[in-house]
Write a protein that holds these residues in place. Structure first.
Motif, PDB file in Angstrom:
ATOM      1  N   LEU A  12      15.135 -84.839  72.655  1.00 28.54           N
ATOM      2  CA  LEU A  12      16.197 -83.840  72.612  1.00 28.54           C
ATOM      3  C   LEU A  12      16.464 -83.372  74.037  1.00 28.54           C
ATOM      4  O   LEU A  12      15.536 -83.180  74.823  1.00 28.54           O
ATOM      5  N   TYR A  13      17.733 -83.187  74.386  1.00 33.69           N
ATOM      6  CA  TYR A  13      18.075 -82.618  75.694  1.00 33.69           C
ATOM      7  C   TYR A  13      19.342 -81.790  75.557  1.00 33.69           C
ATOM      8  O   TYR A  13      19.915 -81.671  74.475  1.00 33.69           O
ATOM      9  N   GLY A  14      19.779 -81.188  76.647  1.00 37.36           N
ATOM     10  CA  GLY A  14      21.015 -80.411  76.612  1.00 37.36           C
ATOM     11  C   GLY A  14      20.792 -78.965  76.190  1.00 37.36           C
ATOM     12  O   GLY A  14      19.676 -78.433  76.233  1.00 37.36           O
ATOM     13  N   SER A  15      21.862 -78.332  75.733  1.00 41.85           N
ATOM     14  CA  SER A  15      21.829 -76.890  75.481  1.00 41.85           C
ATOM     15  C   SER A  15      20.894 -76.501  74.345  1.00 41.85           C
ATOM     16  O   SER A  15      20.319 -75.412  74.359  1.00 41.85           O
ATOM     17  N   VAL A  16      20.714 -77.370  73.356  1.00 44.47           N
ATOM     18  CA  VAL A  16      19.767 -77.057  72.276  1.00 44.47           C
ATOM     19  C   VAL A  16      18.346 -77.046  72.829  1.00 44.47           C
ATOM     20  O   VAL A  16      17.541 -76.166  72.527  1.00 44.47           O
ATOM     21  N   ALA A  17      18.031 -78.011  73.680  1.00 42.53           N
ATOM     22  CA  ALA A  17      16.694 -78.091  74.269  1.00 42.53           C
ATOM     23  C   ALA A  17      16.399 -76.907  75.190  1.00 42.53           C
ATOM     24  O   ALA A  17      15.261 -76.446  75.274  1.00 42.53           O
ATOM     25  N   THR A  18      17.431 -76.412  75.879  1.00 40.20           N
ATOM     26  CA  THR A  18      17.213 -75.307  76.813  1.00 40.20           C
ATOM     27  C   THR A  18      17.379 -73.936  76.177  1.00 40.20           C
ATOM     28  O   THR A  18      17.180 -72.914  76.838  1.00 40.20           O
ATOM     29  N   GLY A  19      17.755 -73.896  74.906  1.00 35.59           N
ATOM     30  CA  GLY A  19      17.918 -72.623  74.229  1.00 35.59           C
ATOM     31  C   GLY A  19      19.239 -71.929  74.504  1.00 35.59           C
ATOM     32  O   GLY A  19      19.393 -70.747  74.205  1.00 35.59           O
ATOM     33  N   ARG A  20      20.202 -72.660  75.060  1.00 30.95           N
ATOM     34  CA  ARG A  20      21.497 -72.044  75.394  1.00 30.95           C
ATOM     35  C   ARG A  20      22.623 -72.468  74.462  1.00 30.95           C
ATOM     36  O   ARG A  20      23.790 -72.195  74.725  1.00 30.95           O
ATOM     37  N   ALA A  21      22.294 -73.139  73.379  1.00 33.36           N
ATOM     38  CA  ALA A  21      23.322 -73.618  72.451  1.00 33.36           C
ATOM     39  C   ALA A  21      23.987 -72.463  71.721  1.00 33.36           C
ATOM     40  O   ALA A  21      23.360 -71.418  71.460  1.00 33.36           O
ATOM     41  N   ARG A  22      25.259 -72.663  71.381  1.00 34.44           N
ATOM     42  CA  ARG A  22      26.022 -71.665  70.628  1.00 34.44           C
ATOM     43  C   ARG A  22      26.539 -72.320  69.349  1.00 34.44           C
ATOM     44  O   ARG A  22      27.382 -73.211  69.404  1.00 34.44           O
ATOM     45  N   ARG A  23      26.023 -71.906  68.238  1.00 33.81           N
ATOM     46  CA  ARG A  23      26.461 -72.447  66.950  1.00 33.81           C
ATOM     47  C   ARG A  23      27.819 -71.869  66.596  1.00 33.81           C
ATOM     48  O   ARG A  23      28.015 -70.666  66.710  1.00 33.81           O
ATOM     49  N   PRO A  24      28.778 -72.701  66.154  1.00 31.60           N
ATOM     50  CA  PRO A  24      28.760 -74.152  66.006  1.00 31.60           C
ATOM     51  C   PRO A  24      29.473 -74.873  67.154  1.00 31.60           C
ATOM     52  O   PRO A  24      29.938 -75.991  66.992  1.00 31.60           O
ATOM     53  N   ALA A  25      29.572 -74.221  68.342  1.00 29.28           N
ATOM     54  CA  ALA A  25      30.397 -74.764  69.423  1.00 29.28           C
ATOM     55  C   ALA A  25      29.667 -75.783  70.290  1.00 29.28           C
ATOM     56  O   ALA A  25      30.302 -76.554  71.000  1.00 29.28           O
TER      57      ALA A  25
END
Length: 219
Positions: A12-25
């Motif tokens: 896993l990488y990217g914003s989900v891996a770093t905790g910066r993801a915004r659901r559902p964008a």
């Protein structure tokens, strides 16, 4: 399970891996290391459709185990990416076997891959939804790596890439800042503006390596 016996490891990488993801964008970004070449397009489409309420789309980068260990620039960049940007979620975790990386043009080139080929492919889909965003993400990430390492640092942050380009190559300022807005708001993008960004991508792909100050010293 979908990758079957060819799967070696999934990361896993990217914003989900770093905790910066915004659901559902936000996207869900995966890296599959496989024992042989695979086609993941159908799997990406299926996962994206099934989890539309959670993420914008599921993207799966992929490469074979042999490519990970290759001695070429993409092998070097791929190993650094795996070591420093990825979290293992299934299969074998290769990260302990990989050396830590130092910023260099070689690493930046490996991270970027073949930008010329990518720009050619995007030109064939310039009117397709998603092309503007995908091109903006990759080209600004490439710009961040190239510009930061040239000026004594390291970054793959897209906003940093746009800012460094605007600072050191102001002729591209309007194009890179416009592209940055597409990453989160990609709707209704003028195809001519996408073509402008791809011209920037061609420029990135053909940039010469900076001349070392040592090379300028007289004997």
């Amino acid at each position: 399970r979908a990758l079957g016996a060819t799967s070696h490891g999934l990361y896993l990488y990217g914003s989900v891996a770093t905790g910066r993801a915004r659901r559902p964008a936000s996207d869900l970004d995966l890296l599959a290391v496989t024992l042989s070449a695979v086609d993941v397009a159908a799997l990406e489409a299926d996962l994206s459709a099934r989890h539309r309420d959670m993420v914008r789309e599921v993207g799966i980068s992929h490469g074979t185990l042999a490519e990970v260990w290759a001695d070429d620039a993409e092998g070097v960049g791929g190993r650094c990416f795996l070591k420093h940007y990825c979290l293992p979620i299934a299969g074998v975790d290769l990260r302990a076997e990989l050396p830590a990386c130092r910023p260099s043009r070689e690493v930046a080139d490996g991270f970027n891959g073949d930008l010329s080929a990518a720009c050619r492919a995007w030109r064939s889909t310039v009117d397709t939804p998603g092309t503007a965003r995908n091109a903006a993400r990759r080209l600004l990430r490439a710009a961040a790596a190239l510009e930061s390492v040239e000026h004594g640092g390291w970054s793959t942050d897209q906003a940093t890439g746009a800012e460094l380009v605007a600072r050191h190559h102001p002729e591209w300022t309007v194009i890179v800042r416009r592209a940055l807005s597409w990453i989160h708001r990609p709707d209704h993008v003028d195809p001519d503006h996408v073509r402008d960004l791809l011209a920037f991508g061609d420029w990135l792909a053909t940039r010469p390596r900076p001349v070392s100050p040592m090379a300028l010293r007289p004997d």
